[in-house]
Design a protein around this motif. Structure first.
Motif: not given
Length: 441
Positions: A28-33, A40-50
């Motif tokens: 399983l993988k979280k949404p909004n990644i 290559g760093t992964e971040m969780i955000s509801n919109k495109n990170p700045t």
């Protein structure tokens, strides 16, 4: 490392997650990644990170989209080892649970409904799918059948809970199936939305079908939306005949199912849906029935996915095949109880050799048939008709011939059907075959 994002699901804490297949294993993988293009760093955000927290760059790829858990019922994921997947047991558990939740008055309908529901999980395998239509008075179990389908089928949305544009998007972008209650009002051809619904649904039983609309932002543009997919309807009375011809019809009667409210078997429904999700991704494709399969034409299109699914699960489907054959025969028999059949039979007899040689006394085949000749064949007492009967019955005959898409012409001696016209010859051959009349030679 290969990673395929497959499906939105719920984890054991009822949180929306993406089901992912990574290196042949499911996780399983979280949404909004989002993943930084640079490091290559992964971040969780509801919109495109700045900016990236690690390298401060601002370019990202979206790895896992957001999940809306309210469009269709998300299955709860629990991994079932392939060795423990016994397909026939999946069918048996589904059959037993469905029988407790909804009452059908033909035993075969439990089997048809069960296999139809299971077949939705292999939608990529089908080029055509039959609709289900539940017809009955209020409180006869129609809506309950739709509710059960939503609980256990693959990506089923309830048409009563969404707008028409939302329905179009759900089928196009997500391959969702549609459940429509109160079909007699939803498919009202006198309303704009009703016409759109009919145009959208009617051809959608075949893969490759598209719903076309004008692009309001581009005067030269046309937008196409895929509408193929599983659909089920419920209503108090019969509706569009073309839609019914694409359906397996369940006539419902008032009855009390064993389970009064689905909440009492929610855990069982969830468990069944999870088994079917595992079935979707871990068990191969259902078999192709082959070009020489017993069922042909529309019957094949309606029952193909059901029969193939039964075979795939190890279920005896001989009774389903027999049901489909009998259903086709009933349809054929009903056609023979129509004025169209009588007219075509008259045309066939008048243009057949035994008639024009032995009865009518003609030496050559007729090139045209006048309405008068056809009416004499239809009405033995035609010679006693007065002007009113000739006019009204002749008008009805003309209307029916045109509705059969046959070409006529007017001459000094009356209106006639040109038997040598190429379009008429082809059309009559098709109609004779459809109505069970001997083939036109």
């Amino acid at each position: 490392m290969t990673e395929d994002i497959l499906e939105p699901v719920l984890n054991d804490k009822n949180k929306p997650m993406w089901l992912v297949k990574k290196n042949g294993k499911f996780c399983l993988k979280k949404p909004n990644i989002w993943r930084c293009v640079s490091c290559g760093t992964e971040m969780i955000s509801n919109k495109n990170p700045t900016s990236c927290k690690k390298c401060n760059k601002n370019q990202f790829d979206r790895i896992a989209a957001s999940i809306n858990p309210d469009v269709w019922k998300l299955p709860k994921w629990k991994d079932i080892p392939t060795k423990q997947m016994k397909t026939k047991n999946i069918y048996k558990s589904a059959y037993k649970l469905i029988k407790r939740c909804v009452v059908f008055h033909e035993e075969i309908h439990y089997k048809l409904f069960t296999l139809w529901c299971i077949s939705t999980w292999k939608i990529e395998s089908w080029n055509s799918v039959g609709f289900l239509t539940f017809i009955g008075l209020p409180d006869s179990g129609k809506t309950r059948a739709l509710d059960v389908a939503r609980e256990i089928c693959y990506r089923m949305i309830h048409g009563a809970h969404c707008t028409f544009p939302a329905m179009v998007r759900a089928t196009h972008f997500y391959g969702a199936g549609v459940l429509i209650d109160e079909i007699q009002s939803q498919f009202n051809s006198r309303t704009d939305t009703g016409k759109k619904m009919i145009d959208f649904v009617k051809p959608s039983y075949r893969r490759g079908s598209c719903y076309l609309v004008a692009d309001i932002e581009n005067q030269d543009g046309i937008l196409s939306y895929k509408n193929f997919g599983f659909k089920a309807f419920a209503g108090e009375r019969s509706f569009d005949s073309a839609m019914l011809s694409r359906s397996i019809v369940f006539y419902m009667e008032k009855a009390e199912p064993e389970i009064q409210d689905l909440k009492y078997v929610q855990s069982e429904l969830d468990e069944l849906q999870n088994k079917l999700l595992n079935y979707r991704y871990k068990i191969g494709s259902p078999p192709d029935l082959g070009e020489d399969f017993l069922l042909k034409g529309r019957s094949r299109e309606i029952f193909d996915s059901i029969i193939s699914t039964g075979i795939h699960l190890g279920v005896d489907v001989s009774d389903v095949i027999e049901y489909a054959i009998n259903l086709k025969k009933e349809v054929d028999d009903s056609l023979q109880d129509t004025i169209e059949y009588e007219i075509l039979l008259a045309i066939f007899e008048l243009s057949s050799e035994p008639y024009y040689r032995d009865i009518a006394g003609w030496t050559d085949p007729p090139t045209v048939l006048y309405y008068k000749d056809i009416m004499k064949q239809l009405y033995p007492d035609y010679d006693n008709f007065g002007p009113y009967d000739i006019r009204t019955k002749g008008g009805k005959l003309g209307y029916k011939i045109k509705s059969l898409n046959l070409k006529t012409k007017k001459t000094k001696t009356g209106t006639c059907l040109d038997l040598y016209d190429k379009r008429n010859k082809n059309r009559l051959e098709i109609l004779f075959k459809r109505y069970g009349i001997a083939k036109n030679d």
